[in-house]
Design an enzyme around this catalytic site. Structure first.
Site, PDB file in Angstrom:
ATOM      1  N   ASP A 152      -3.478   1.442 -13.663  1.00 39.72           N
ATOM      2  CA  ASP A 152      -2.324   2.311 -13.895  1.00 39.72           C
ATOM      3  C   ASP A 152      -1.375   1.703 -14.923  1.00 39.72           C
ATOM      4  O   ASP A 152      -1.407   0.496 -15.203  1.00 39.72           O
ATOM      5  CB  ASP A 152      -1.586   2.554 -12.573  1.00 39.72           C
ATOM      6  N   ASP A 185      -0.986  13.247 -12.522  1.00 39.67           N
ATOM      7  CA  ASP A 185      -0.438  13.021 -11.185  1.00 39.67           C
ATOM      8  C   ASP A 185      -0.223  14.330 -10.433  1.00 39.67           C
ATOM      9  O   ASP A 185       0.008  14.314  -9.223  1.00 39.67           O
ATOM     10  CB  ASP A 185       0.891  12.262 -11.275  1.00 39.67           C
TER      11      ASP A 185
END
Length: 736
Positions: free
Chosen positions: A486, A556
């Site tokens: 990430d 997301d």
């Protein structure tokens, strides 16, 4: 060979296209044609406008030297379709190259100095790029340009992927002079087109709604996209397409430009006063300067160009074929990848070993292959305000450590994966307290926080070494076969404590070179690990990342309806197997929408499939649906990931979306049909399939009904919307 040279004219030929340029006056590279494949072009003067024009620079007249001597006739560069224009003489349009020399002058005059042709393709030093394998029909042309006054050389590289109908371009600069040169603009490619009757298509958005399709007609002046954020970004993807005004999904001319890079970039079209359109793409000149010492080289990122004479669909299929097989690498490039479950939306930071094992056991019972532990397993990470950089397990949550949990998951018959955010550091961390100068910062300026964190300075070798050692130590400690990588914020206060003042404007690119080095080292050292990229979801979904990580968390936002738009837009360039797509809980955590388990599954199935919820909260009926989804996905994932995609209905143009996948052998066809909002007394929606054999018959697996391929393509299927947020999947088998 796909490259031939005839009388100083260079022909680059893919299966269906030609890219042609020539050497004019033994000096200038002049672009002649990019489009449908043609034989020879004939006299350049019949293609290129060389006539003098009033109001333009006097290069059309005889040139006079500073001493008053008369020199030879030279061209009017501003009307010339140049292959790689530089700044300083008669071309007043935006240059592909601009530099400053020791004496302060900023004039460059590249002249043709030779060429080479060879089979295959060289790797780009320190950068991701497409590649060739033995037996591929791939050839490379290198053109040498030289500025005689300074000794600077530009090597233009063109690689022709004949079967994939693609051309990869990049530029390498070699300082053959005695003095340092400061590079200021270094485009990877420039193409000059005649006319302005084009549309410019790009993919933009923001966090949680990435890569929406936007198409705008060109007008005189600039149109384009960029990123100055230190990453390719949620806002703009490093891709543009130039298309004819009549171009659609399956008809018309389309030219796609995709940059294999993950940092600051620019991609733009400039229509000049003579209605000539210049397309350029490469590193962003904003806040960029690179000191190139004598004897040194600088390599630009690669641009992949695809021409289609049959609309955006064919363009996308060409990108898909190339990126899936000659950009993605490693053991997972061709192998079926595991169906995963991620604990993030099920637990967030509030978990312990028992909770994770319970999720894993439930997931195993329905056919999930991989258990992924997300954020919160390290340091004292109970919220997102601390511990990034401290990659040591939190034994309050996991008393037996990562190895203990991983081994217990493996004993269940599953694989185990882990989340990292290696590029980041929290101000409240042992790492920051020990090395406050390791973050990106500028002395005596305040630090801006994003998501309550800072970015480590990957332009530094010591920082890169720390990240490699810290991540490797964890991967060596346990049976880990998956990593989610990430990166949750963009760059501010760009600078490094170790770079000299004259090198500070190199920082953003040096960061990317450091990141690529780290990723190359770790992916090579751990070939058994499937790495998935992520940047706050889709903030760094680009070809550069795919070179190291064959799949990326698409967004997301996992809401099924929003994912119709995100995944449809992403498919313009990127194949289905690169798109991480999960079934998440409802009401959705990003938008609060409730979609059926069926629609959520059918949407996620057109990407890299997985789950992100607490399965223990599902009903028995929903669990049975999950079990069926996984079985269906595993049965057909090869077709979805490796077959030909046809986009039949766009969510950007109506209330429905339809996608079709045709297997490589043509024997299986999948049709996914989605409805956003139902309508009372709806009109019939007729869906015409594509890419079928019109002389064959196809059997609908659901009912056994038989349809001719010509009937499915030319007449189609009649479908009606039944309810909000619904979906249907049809499987056709070609009758043998």
């Amino acid at each position: 060979m796909a490259i031939r040279v005839e009388e100083s004219t260079f022909y680059l030929e893919t299966k269906a296209s030609s890219y042609i340029f020539t050497v004019y006056d033994e000096k200038y590279l002049v672009h002649l044609h990019y489009g449908k494949r043609i034989g020879t072009v004939g006299q350049m003067e019949r293609i290129v406008d060389l006539d003098p024009r009033p109001g333009f620079m006097a290069d059309n007249a005889a040139y006079f030297g500073m001493d008053g001597s008369r020199a030879e006739q030279v061209v009017c560069a501003e009307v010339l379709p140049q292959e790689y224009p530089c700044y300083g003489h008669g071309d007043l349009r935006s240059p592909a190259f601009h530099a400053q020399y020791k004496d302060g002058n900023r004039i460059t005059e590249f002249h043709y100095a030779g060429y080479r042709v060879f089979e295959g393709k060289k790797a780009l030093k320190g950068l991701p790029a497409t590649y060739a394998e033995p037996g591929d029909r791939v050839s490379t042309l290198e053109i040498d340009l030289k500025d005689e006054l300074t000794g600077l050389c530009a090597v233009l590289s063109y690689t022709v992927f004949e079967e994939q109908d693609a051309i990869a371009r990049s530029v390498r600069f070699e300082n053959g002079g005695k003095d340092a040169i400061t590079l200021q603009t270094v485009m990877s490619a420039n193409v000059d087109f005649y006319g302005k009757d084009w549309d410019l298509t790009h993919l933009d958005g923001s966090w949680a709604r990435e890569r929406h399709i936007h198409k705008n007609p060109l007008t005189n002046g600039y149109q384009g996209i960029d990123s100055k954020r230190g990453a390719s970004s949620h806002v703009h993807n490093p891709f543009i397409a130039l298309s004819g005004r009549d171009a659609g999904e399956e008809h018309g001319d389309v030219y796609g430009f995709s940059l294999v890079y993950s940092g600051n970039f620019i991609a733009e079209a400039d229509v000049d006063q003579l209605d000539m359109t210049r397309v350029r793409i490469g590193l962003h000149p904003f806040d960029f300067a690179w000191k190139l010492d004598a004897g040194d080289e600088f390599q630009t990122p690669e641009v992949v160009m695809v021409y289609s004479d049959a609309g955006f669909g064919k363009m996308s299929r060409r990108f898909h074929d190339l990126y899936r097989t000659r950009l993605c690498r490693g053991a997972y490039r061709d192998a079926p990848r595991p169906v995963l479950i991620n604990n993030w939306e099920a637990t967030y930071f509030n978990f312990n070993e028992e909770k994770i094992l319970n999720i894993a056991k439930k997931a195993k019972s329905v056919g999930v292959d991989l258990m992924v532990l997300d954020d919160g397993w390290f340091g004292k990470r109970d919220l997102d305000d601390c511990s990034l950089g401290d990659w040591v397990v939190d034994r309050r949550k996991l008393p037996d450590g990562i190895d203990g949990l991983a081994n217990k998951v493996v004993e269940l018959g599953m694989q185990f994966g882990l989340w990292f955010e290696p590029e980041m550091v929290s101000p409240d961390s042992d790492l920051f307290r020990a090395h406050p100068d390791w973050c990106i910062h500028v002395a005596n300026r305040r630090l801006s926080l994003g998501r309550r964190q800072l970015i480590l300075d990957l332009s530094r070798q010591d920082v890169c070494a720390y990240i490699i050692d810290a991540v490797a130590a964890v991967l060596d400690s346990a049976p880990i076969t998956y990593v989610k990588w990430d990166m949750n914020r963009n760059m501010t206060e760009m600078g490094s404590a170790l770079l000299a003042p004259e090198h500070q404007a190199e920082f953003a690119h040096r960061y990317m070179l450091g990141l690529y080095y780290v990723m190359e080292t770790l992916t090579t050292r751990f070939p058994q690990v499937l790495f998935e990229g992520c940047s706050g979801g889709g903030g760094r979904f680009d070809p550069g990342m795919l070179y190291y990580m064959p799949q990326i968390w698409t967004s997301d936002d996992s809401d099924a309806v929003e994912r119709l738009f995100i995944q449809y837009g992403t498919s313009m360039v990127y194949p289905a197997g690169t798109m991480g797509a999960h079934v998440s809980a409802v009401p959705n955590h990003q938008v609060g929408r409730t979609a059926s388990i069926k629609m959520r599954g059918d949407v996620a199935m057109t990407g890299q499939f997985g789950y992100e919820l607490d399965l223990a909260l599902l009903s028995d009926e929903e669990l049975e649906a999950v079990r069926g989804q996984i079985q269906q996905y595993k049965k057909y994932r090869d077709i979805i990931h490796n077959g030909a995609l046809y986009r039949l209905r766009s969510p950007f143009e109506g209330n429905n979306m339809a996608l079709e996948y045709v297997s490589q052998d043509g024997n299986t066809v999948l049709l996914f049909y989605y409805t956003v909002l139902a309508k009372p007394n709806p009109a019939v929606e007729r869906i015409q399939l594509r890419g079928l054999d019109t002389n064959a018959n196809y059997i609908l697996e659901e009912s056994g009904a038989q349809f001719g391929g010509d009937r499915l393509m030319h007449l189609g299927l009649n479908l009606k919307d039944k309810e909000d947020f619904s979906s249907r999947v049809f499987v056709f088998k070609k009758k043998q």
